[in-house]
Design an enzyme around this catalytic site. Structure first.
Site, PDB file in Angstrom:
ATOM      1  CG  ASP A  28      -5.389  -1.413   8.206  1.00 32.60           C
ATOM      2  OD1 ASP A  28      -4.819  -0.875   9.176  1.00 32.60           O
ATOM      3  OD2 ASP A  28      -5.283  -0.982   7.043  1.00 32.60           O
ATOM      4  CG  ASP A  35      -7.745   3.246   9.764  1.00 28.85           C
ATOM      5  OD1 ASP A  35      -7.786   2.083   9.346  1.00 28.85           O
ATOM      6  OD2 ASP A  35      -7.350   4.197   9.071  1.00 28.85           O
ATOM      7  CE  LYS A  59      -6.373   6.048   2.849  1.00 28.80           C
ATOM      8  NZ  LYS A  59      -5.450   6.030   3.985  1.00 28.80           N
ATOM      9  CG  ASP A  73      -9.463   4.934   5.701  1.00 28.25           C
ATOM     10  OD1 ASP A  73      -9.804   3.894   6.264  1.00 28.25           O
ATOM     11  OD2 ASP A  73      -8.303   5.156   5.318  1.00 28.25           O
ATOM     12  CG  HIS A 105      -6.003  -4.313   5.190  1.00 26.22           C
ATOM     13  ND1 HIS A 105      -5.081  -3.326   4.955  1.00 26.22           N
ATOM     14  CD2 HIS A 105      -5.300  -5.453   5.375  1.00 26.22           C
ATOM     15  CE1 HIS A 105      -3.870  -3.848   4.972  1.00 26.22           C
ATOM     16  NE2 HIS A 105      -3.970  -5.142   5.220  1.00 26.22           N
ATOM     17  CG  HIS A 134      -8.781   1.956   1.848  1.00 26.63           C
ATOM     18  ND1 HIS A 134      -7.513   1.511   1.559  1.00 26.63           N
ATOM     19  CD2 HIS A 134      -8.711   2.492   3.090  1.00 26.63           C
ATOM     20  CE1 HIS A 134      -6.708   1.758   2.586  1.00 26.63           C
ATOM     21  NE2 HIS A 134      -7.418   2.347   3.524  1.00 26.63           N
ATOM     22  CG  ASP A 169      -8.647  -0.745   4.498  1.00 26.61           C
ATOM     23  OD1 ASP A 169      -9.698  -0.307   4.988  1.00 26.61           O
ATOM     24  OD2 ASP A 169      -7.554  -0.703   5.101  1.00 26.61           O
ATOM     25  CD  GLU A 221      -4.586  -1.540   2.026  1.00 28.40           C
ATOM     26  OE1 GLU A 221      -3.426  -1.842   2.403  1.00 28.40           O
ATOM     27  OE2 GLU A 221      -5.476  -1.154   2.811  1.00 28.40           O
ATOM     28  CD1 TRP A 271      -2.686   1.744   0.450  1.00 30.61           C
ATOM     29  CD2 TRP A 271      -1.319   2.543   2.036  1.00 30.61           C
ATOM     30  NE1 TRP A 271      -3.036   3.052   0.697  1.00 30.61           N
ATOM     31  CE2 TRP A 271      -2.217   3.572   1.660  1.00 30.61           C
ATOM     32  CE3 TRP A 271      -0.357   2.815   3.008  1.00 30.61           C
ATOM     33  CZ2 TRP A 271      -2.179   4.846   2.225  1.00 30.61           C
ATOM     34  CZ3 TRP A 271      -0.316   4.087   3.583  1.00 30.61           C
ATOM     35  CH2 TRP A 271      -1.233   5.088   3.183  1.00 30.61           C
TER      36      TRP A 271
HETATM   37  C1  RNT Z   1      -3.757   2.804   4.773  1.00 28.70           C
HETATM   38  C2  RNT Z   1      -3.900   1.350   4.509  1.00 28.70           C
HETATM   39  C3  RNT Z   1      -2.799   0.508   5.017  1.00 28.70           C
HETATM   40  C4  RNT Z   1      -2.358   0.871   6.409  1.00 28.70           C
HETATM   41  C5  RNT Z   1      -1.437  -0.135   7.044  1.00 28.70           C
HETATM   42  C6  RNT Z   1      -0.732   0.439   8.215  1.00 28.70           C
HETATM   43  O1  RNT Z   1      -4.863   3.524   4.486  1.00 28.70           O
HETATM   44  O2  RNT Z   1      -5.120   0.907   4.997  1.00 28.70           O
HETATM   45  O3  RNT Z   1      -3.162  -0.829   4.933  1.00 28.70           O
HETATM   46  O4  RNT Z   1      -3.428   1.074   7.270  1.00 28.70           O
HETATM   47  O5  RNT Z   1      -0.613  -0.669   6.114  1.00 28.70           O
HETATM   48 ZN    ZN Z   2      -5.447  -1.221   4.925  1.00 28.30          ZN
END
Ligand code: RNT
Ligand code: ZN
Length: 419
Positions: A327, A297, A229, A295, A287, A263, A260, A227, A186
């Protein structure tokens, strides 16, 4: 208490049997689910390098709960505590910034398996699988906001070398542990404001990825994933590695794709994407995160989307083609609890999906009886999955119900307070 859990389980099991569901079989299948737990929740994506700021790369952990792990030993100890409160055998997901270099400065393009030997030995001793990630953020060479897609040849070369180094590390991890390591790329590349040229960075990224993946590695040891985003902090207007970019790249080059859950546009669901991309790709990595408005987290909880993801994996027969990883990074609550909550929710949603009387639902749909499909789906939500979950925890040496929290609080008092 044991007796109460066992008798509740027996009643639940009888109820499921009436619907043609075998609870013992569902639990046996849950044992096969190895979730990759992300080490970076334990220290707010800090790592041990101190090379740059996390926000150089658009990531941000908020909160300052005491007890953050400061060394690999502390982080492993915290991870161990978390695993002890989660039923089953799982995996650990590591980032390159968690290298142990013995105090020596080793730049990211010079990393080798030697810097992760401590982690691999530890994972082996606990029977954990391991996944890996090159770190393309929190580094002076990521400050411009561009890494693998940078217009600067030197910067691009450095990050390509980092990618190559990390795949080698991933392959060696997989070899030493006897199960493949997913090495996930990523990058944060993108721009805050509207760019004129969206094309050139994307073609440079494709070129850089081709260079990173040029050497064929045995899939027994290493699985490459990419990955995408939608946007990040500082890349609000343009992200080079968008979803379309990576779907195309993965299909063309046979890599895995990492989806993810934070994302995508808020009304777009990863649960709906799994069956689509798996028609064209062998495997995907998830993720699992929880975006709140964006996003953000947040810690994974039992929300509708988590249930839908689990259902899609089970209904589609995708358990061996979907690698589940978490994640998120929340620094405002106890970091071990953050892991445990997310992992237990992920597993509980998988168990609930495995307990679904899917055949009955499928039949209603096949018959065009959408009234029954909706009615049954809602009744299924009230089935006693939690009694099976409690029994699963009990029979897998993990705390039942909220009792794990006491252990986290004790650990907090005994360990965190000395940090
Ligand atoms: C970032 C991605 C990525 C990170 C990690 C730390 O937006 O989601 O995967 O969160 O690699
Ligand atoms: Zn991620």
């Amino acid at each position: 208490m044991t007796e109460r859990i066992e008798s509740a389980y027996r009643l639940a099991s009888d109820r499921y049997r009436e619907l043609g569901v075998d609870t013992a079989e569902a639990m046996a299948r849950l044992e096969e689910v190895a979730v990759s737990m992300h080490c970076w929740q334990g220290d707010d994506v800090g790592g041990f390098e101190n090379a740059g700021s996390l926000t150089d790369g658009g990531l941000m952990a908020t909160g300052n709960y005491p007890g953050k792990a400061r060394t690999a030993e502390e982080l492993r100890k915290d991870l161990e505590k978390a695993y002890s409160l989660i039923p089953g055998r799982h995996r650990v997901n590591l980032h390159a910034i968690y290298a142990e270099t013995g105090g020596k400065k080793v730049d990211r393009n010079e990393l080798t398996i030697e810097h992760f030997a401590g982690w691999v030995d530890w994972a082996k001793s606990l029977g954990l699988g391991m996944d890996f990630n090159p770190t393309y953020f929190a580094h002076p060479k990521a400050k411009s906001g561009f890494t693998l897609s940078s217009a600067d040849d030197g910067i691009r070369k450095f990050w390509v070398e980092h990618g190559i180094a990390c795949r080698k590390i991933g392959a060696e991890i997989g070899k030493r542990l006897g199960k493949p390591c997913v090495t996930n790329v990523w990058i944060p590349d993108g721009s805050k404001d509207v760019p004129i040229d969206r094309k050139t960075p994307r073609s440079l990224l494709a070129k850089s990825l081709d260079a990173i993946f040029a050497e064929k590695l045995d899939r027994k040891n290493n699985l490459d994933s990419v990955e995408s985003k939608l946007f990040g902090i500082g890349s609000e207007s343009y992200v080079v590695g968008s979803h379309e970019f990576y779907v195309g790249y993965a299909v063309k080059n046979g890599t895995m794709l990492t989806l993810d859950t934070g994302h995508f546009h808020p009304t777009e669901k990863v649960s709906d994407k799994i069956s689509a991309v798996l028609l064209f790709l062998d495997e995907v990595q998830l993720h699992v995160s929880r975006g709140v408005r964006w996003d953000s987290d947040h810690v994974v909880i039992m929300c509708d989307e988590l249930s839908s993801i689990a259902e899609e994996i089970v209904r589609g027969g995708f358990m061996d083609r979907v690698h589940i990883g978490l994640d998120y990074f929340d620094a405002s609550i106890n970091r071990i609890a953050a892991w445990v909550i997310g992992m237990r929710c992920m597993l509980r949603s998988m168990l609930t999906a495995l307990l679904e009387p899917t055949e009955m639902l499928r039949k209603a749909e096949r018959d065009g009886d959408f009234t029954a499909r909706l009615a049954l789906l809602e009744e299924v939500k009230a089935l006693p999955a939690s009694a099976v979950w409690d029994y699963y925890c009990l029979s897998h040496d993990a705390p039942v119900g909220e009792s794990w929290l006491r252990e986290v609080k004790t650990y907090e008092k005994e360990v965190f307070s000395n940090r």
